[in-house]
Design an enzyme around this catalytic site. Structure first.
Site, PDB file in Angstrom:
ATOM      1  N   CYS A 101      -2.359  10.114  -6.398  1.00 52.54           N
ATOM      2  CA  CYS A 101      -3.532   9.972  -5.288  1.00 52.54           C
ATOM      3  C   CYS A 101      -4.519  10.943  -5.553  1.00 52.54           C
ATOM      4  CB  CYS A 101      -3.174   9.442  -3.962  1.00 52.54           C
ATOM      5  SG  CYS A 101      -4.559   9.566  -2.817  1.00 52.54           S
ATOM      6  N   ILE A 161      -2.975   3.061 -14.888  1.00 59.09           N
ATOM      7  CA  ILE A 161      -3.045   4.438 -14.209  1.00 59.09           C
ATOM      8  C   ILE A 161      -3.662   4.535 -13.186  1.00 59.09           C
ATOM      9  CG2 ILE A 161      -3.677   5.497 -16.394  1.00 59.09           C
ATOM     10  CD1 ILE A 161      -6.767   5.025 -15.989  1.00 59.09           C
ATOM     11  N   SER A 198     -12.622   6.513  -1.727  1.00 63.24           N
ATOM     12  CA  SER A 198     -11.632   7.681  -0.933  1.00 63.24           C
ATOM     13  C   SER A 198     -11.165   7.224   0.122  1.00 63.24           C
ATOM     14  CB  SER A 198     -12.950   8.943  -0.849  1.00 63.24           C
ATOM     15  OG  SER A 198     -11.978   9.920  -0.480  1.00 63.24           O
ATOM     16  N   LYS A 251       0.995  -1.189   0.021  1.00 65.50           N
ATOM     17  CA  LYS A 251      -0.101   0.039   0.075  1.00 65.50           C
ATOM     18  C   LYS A 251       0.816   1.202  -0.108  1.00 65.50           C
ATOM     19  CE  LYS A 251      -3.472   2.756   0.892  1.00 65.50           C
ATOM     20  NZ  LYS A 251      -4.339   3.262  -0.147  1.00 65.50           N
ATOM     21  N   SER A 283      -6.574   5.664 -10.031  1.00 64.56           N
ATOM     22  CA  SER A 283      -7.982   5.769 -10.425  1.00 64.56           C
ATOM     23  C   SER A 283      -8.445   7.107 -11.002  1.00 64.56           C
ATOM     24  CB  SER A 283      -9.073   5.627  -9.145  1.00 64.56           C
ATOM     25  OG  SER A 283      -8.288   6.560  -8.029  1.00 64.56           O
ATOM     26  N   LYS A 341       3.501   5.903 -10.375  1.00 63.88           N
ATOM     27  CA  LYS A 341       2.165   5.494 -10.543  1.00 63.88           C
ATOM     28  C   LYS A 341       1.538   6.699 -11.110  1.00 63.88           C
ATOM     29  CE  LYS A 341      -1.584   3.116  -9.416  1.00 63.88           C
ATOM     30  NZ  LYS A 341      -1.629   2.248  -8.035  1.00 63.88           N
ATOM     31  N   GLY A 395      -8.886  -1.610 -14.328  1.00 61.47           N
ATOM     32  CA  GLY A 395      -9.871  -2.388 -15.247  1.00 61.47           C
ATOM     33  C   GLY A 395      -9.496  -3.653 -15.752  1.00 61.47           C
TER      34      GLY A 395
HETATM   35  O1  RRO Z   1      -5.648   5.787  -0.498  1.00 67.15           O
HETATM   36  C1  RRO Z   1      -6.044   6.162  -1.260  1.00 67.15           C
HETATM   37  O2  RRO Z   1      -7.297   6.930  -1.108  1.00 67.15           O
HETATM   38  C2  RRO Z   1      -5.809   5.937  -2.807  1.00 67.15           C
HETATM   39  C3  RRO Z   1      -4.442   6.138  -3.144  1.00 67.15           C
HETATM   40 BR1  RRO Z   1      -3.074   6.332  -2.181  1.00 67.15          BR
HETATM   41  C4  RRO Z   1      -4.236   6.245  -4.634  1.00 67.15           C
HETATM   42  O3  RRO Z   1      -3.141   6.145  -5.073  1.00 67.15           O
HETATM   43  N1  RRO Z   1      -5.465   5.777  -5.510  1.00 67.15           N
HETATM   44  C5  RRO Z   1      -6.612   5.926  -4.971  1.00 67.15           C
HETATM   45  O4  RRO Z   1      -7.296   5.774  -5.870  1.00 67.15           O
HETATM   46  N2  RRO Z   1      -6.859   5.740  -3.611  1.00 67.15           N
END
Ligand code: RRO
Length: 312
Positions: free
Chosen positions: A130, A192, A72, A46, A194, A164, A250
């Site tokens: 993120c 990619i 989120s 993570k 999100s 990323k 996806g």
């Molecule tokens: O933890 C998140 O909310 C999160 C992260 Br770090 C990310 O890189 N992408 C995402 O969709 N959620």
């Protein structure tokens, strides 16, 4: 015909094309150990920050329809020092270990990259996409800040450093990011993250489905595959084999994995399917990919990689 899906990212060998994506079920040591025992060809941890974080208030994740997932999470993680420790303990599973890092400032990014350069991870994924932190714009959309970030983090050690990336929707952005990646010799990209800041509404309660950020959340899952494919292809065309590409976004089946391979991805990270179906996804996606490779007469990842054809 025997078909192998062995592949590599930035010179690091992966036993199959399919591994987990940073995000679902890779925060606690027990979850990472499960990945170690699974058919995921790597253990991607993570995204971590300097300090431990609880993440955003709940509800913060929901399946929407059959094809998407919004979340989120807000970077819940145990703080980078734990993941440095985990990298040593996870060695016993004999597969590549990937750190994912996100700083709240350039200095924090430096501290994080330095720490993992000295750790037992094999690859370092610098998360610049993120979307879920209130008041923190995505670094990947700020090309000036990206240049500063790369100039400060790319020379910090020998382990391959990757980015990323958030999704881009305009060829000018692919051009600008690809120039930066080549200028600083970034070793790999993961395309990619999100799709940031999407809104879902429950029409019966008239409320947002997700609590943080007035309901805004990152969208992932089947529905974003065309965007991931386009980003993978765009970077494949621009980085021409000099930079490895992880597809992510996806991919839920062997057919999807084959499409990402045709688009030019060296390996596929799986997030939403792992969240929903658990670790079996690594097994069935890789098996499905083997079926597709056989069907098309390919015996390896190399043979099929990037072999997308355009209509004349
Ligand atoms: O933890 C998140 O909310 C999160 C992260 Br770090 C990310 O890189 N992408 C995402 O969709 N959620």
């Amino acid at each position: 015909m025997s078909v192998s899906t062995k592949t590599s990212i930035a010179g690091v060998e992966l036993d199959s094309y399919v591994c987990n994506a940073s995000g679902p079920k890779c925060t606690a040591y027990s979850e990472l150990a499960e990945l170690g025992k699974s058919d995921s060809s790597a253990i991607i941890m993570k995204t971590c920050t300097i300090q431990p974080r609880e993440g955003n208030p709940k509800p913060r994740l929901a399946r929407i329809g059959e094809h998407g997932l919004v979340q989120s999470m807000g970077l819940p993680n145990l703080g980078y020092k734990k993941y440095v420790e985990f990298s040593t303990k996870l060695k016993k599973y004999g597969k590549p270990i990937v750190a994912s890092v996100a700083g709240f400032s350039l200095n924090e990014y430096i501290t994080l990259v330095e720490a993992f350069q000295k750790s037992d991870v094999d690859l370092i994924e610098v998360n610049v996409g993120c979307p879920n932190i209130e008041g923190k714009p995505q670094v990947g959309y700020d090309f000036g800040q990206m240049r500063d970030l790369l100039s400060l983090t790319c020379g910090l050690g020998k382990k391959p450093l990757g980015l990323k990336l958030p999704p881009y929707f305009d060829p000018a952005h692919w051009d600008a990011m690809a120039d930066l990646i080549l200028d600083y010799r970034v070793s790999f990209v993961s395309c990619i993250n999100s799709l940031g800041n999407t809104l879902t509404i429950d029409p019966w309660t008239r409320k947002t489905i997700i609590k943080p950020k007035k309901g805004l959340a990152g969208l992932s899952g089947e529905t974003i595959k065309p965007i991931s494919l386009a980003n993978v292809r765009a970077f494949c065309e621009r980085l021409g084999g000099k930079v490895s590409i992880f597809a992510v976004g996806g991919g839920v089946s062997g057919v999807d994995a084959f499409e990402f391979l045709l688009a030019g991805a060296d390996a596929l990270q799986v997030g939403t399917a792992f969240e929903i179906n658990g670790a079996d996804c690594f097994t069935y996606i890789n098996k499905g990919l083997i079926t597709m490779l056989k069907y098309h007469g390919f015996s390896s990842i190399e043979e099929a990689k990037g072999k997308l054809e355009y209509l004349q």
